[in-house]
Write a protein that holds these residues in place. Structure first.
Motif, mmCIF file in Angstrom:
data_model
loop_
_atom_site.group_PDB
_atom_site.id
_atom_site.type_symbol
_atom_site.label_atom_id
_atom_site.label_comp_id
_atom_site.label_asym_id
_atom_site.label_seq_id
_atom_site.Cartn_x
_atom_site.Cartn_y
_atom_site.Cartn_z
ATOM 1 N N PHE A 106 0.842 -1.203 0.000
ATOM 2 C CA PHE A 106 0.000 0.000 0.000
ATOM 3 C C PHE A 106 0.876 1.253 0.000
ATOM 4 O O PHE A 106 0.934 2.004 0.973
ATOM 5 N N TYR A 107 1.536 1.471 -1.136
ATOM 6 C CA TYR A 107 2.449 2.618 -1.240
ATOM 7 C C TYR A 107 2.371 3.192 -2.653
ATOM 8 O O TYR A 107 2.333 2.457 -3.641
ATOM 9 N N LYS A 109 4.074 6.656 -5.025
ATOM 10 C CA LYS A 109 5.079 7.720 -5.040
ATOM 11 C C LYS A 109 4.467 9.105 -5.192
ATOM 12 O O LYS A 109 5.073 10.097 -4.798
ATOM 13 N N LYS A 110 3.267 9.160 -5.790
ATOM 14 C CA LYS A 110 2.616 10.456 -5.959
ATOM 15 C C LYS A 110 1.108 10.259 -5.992
ATOM 16 O O LYS A 110 0.609 9.126 -6.018
ATOM 17 N N ALA A 111 0.400 11.390 -6.006
ATOM 18 C CA ALA A 111 -1.061 11.342 -5.960
ATOM 19 C C ALA A 111 -1.626 10.729 -7.237
ATOM 20 O O ALA A 111 -1.032 10.823 -8.310
ATOM 21 N N ASN A 112 -2.784 10.100 -7.086
ATOM 22 C CA ASN A 112 -3.562 9.568 -8.206
ATOM 23 C C ASN A 112 -2.818 8.514 -9.025
ATOM 24 O O ASN A 112 -2.968 8.433 -10.244
ATOM 25 N N GLN A 113 -2.020 7.701 -8.330
ATOM 26 C CA GLN A 113 -1.436 6.517 -8.953
ATOM 27 C C GLN A 113 -2.265 5.275 -8.625
ATOM 28 O O GLN A 113 -2.440 4.404 -9.474
ATOM 29 N N ILE A 114 -2.755 5.215 -7.361
ATOM 30 C CA ILE A 114 -3.533 4.064 -6.894
ATOM 31 C C ILE A 114 -4.718 4.580 -6.088
ATOM 32 O O ILE A 114 -4.543 5.401 -5.177
ATOM 33 N N ASP A 136 -7.324 7.776 -2.105
ATOM 34 C CA ASP A 136 -6.026 7.838 -2.773
ATOM 35 C C ASP A 136 -4.966 7.204 -1.873
ATOM 36 O O ASP A 136 -4.816 7.591 -0.710
ATOM 37 N N CYS A 137 -4.232 6.248 -2.410
ATOM 38 C CA CYS A 137 -3.204 5.546 -1.630
ATOM 39 C C CYS A 137 -2.110 6.497 -1.139
ATOM 40 O O CYS A 137 -1.582 6.334 -0.044
#
Length: 272
Positions: A106-107, A109-114, A136-137
């Motif tokens: 659950f990681y 690197k930036k917003a709106n990836q997962i 947002d993850c």
């Protein structure tokens, strides 16, 4: 459209006729009955089966409905009485579940990836409400949500489109959900494909694969649900909207974000 119809083994002409067809009186009646049946089912915490629901419908609403029809409508909604020995036959879905791409990592690197998505029910004295949320993850922000009085797939599609309108994510976004029928049907699949998103799903019966949403709804219910049920649906909707739109993203600090709010976390890391 030709490829989709071929995949679903239906003719294109039949599909277009279906689009133009208005719901029959029986379908409309079954939709209304399903709402009453679902309300009774959740009011009694899943303890009532078709026979008791049949009696309650007669006493409370004056409806004389056959037990088999109630069983069919329960089965269609995926509602099973507690302690039932025999499961209803699994209803076929349009396609098999997508693979679990995250594997409990659950990681981002930036917003709106997962994004993570799930549904929860909100009991009120006027009946049940259902809330679909996407988180947002990266910042644990509530990207979008929808509140409805039904559990149809339009509930999750509406919440996804609300999140898309708010966040405007790029192609390649991963959406992770469980294997609920709202997510495995063709309408949600087509919506995700339209925006070039990738759909990941938890393994069957494994809530840890969607732990972000499990944690969110645990806090959500503890912090927003009163000691007793909401009196009215409108009261519940206003409270939920205030919590998700104002409080959760801008005021509530998160331990996983080093005790920052989602808005503070994104603002700080945007210029880092």
């Amino acid at each position: 459209m030709k490829r989709l119809c071929s995949y679903l083994s239906v003719s294109r002409s039949g599909y277009y006729v279906f689009l133009k067809r208005s719901p029959s009186n029986l379908e409309l009646e079954n939709d209304a009955l399903s709402e009453y049946i679902r309300t009774i089912f959740f009011e009694h915490k899943g303890r009532y089966g078709a026979r008791r629901i049949q009696v309650t419908l007669k006493r409370k609403y004056g409806f004389s409905i056959s037990r088999k029809r109630i069983e069919r409508l329960l089965r269609k909604q995926g509602l099973y009485t507690k302690g039932i020995r025999r499961k209803y036959r699994k209803q076929p879905t349009i396609r098999e579940a997508n693979p679990n791409l995250l594997k409990q990592q659950f990681y981002a690197k930036k917003a709106n990836q997962i994004w993570f998505g799930d549904i929860s029910y909100i009991p009120t004295q006027e009946g049940m409400l259902y809330c679909s949320v996407f988180i947002d993850c990266y910042s644990r922000k509530c990207a979008g949500f929808a509140i409805r009085t039904h559990l149809r797939d339009s509930l999750v599609i509406d919440s996804l489109e609300a999140a898309i309108h708010q966040e405007k994510p790029n192609n390649g976004l991963i959406i992770h959900t469980d294997q609920g029928c709202q997510y495995t049907g063709h309408r949600f699949y087509e919506c995700a494909m339209q925006y070039h998103f990738t759909h990941s799903q938890s393994r069957k019966g494994n809530p840890y694969d969607n732990a972000v949403m499990e944690s969110f709804y645990k806090s959500f219910k503890r912090e927003i649900l009163p000691g007793k049920q909401f009196r009215t649906k409108s009261q519940a909707i206003l409270t939920i909207m205030d919590y998700l739109e104002t409080y959760y993203n801008y005021e509530r600090i998160h331990s996983s974000l080093n005790y920052l709010t989602p808005h503070e976390f994104e603002t700080i890391n945007e210029f880092a």
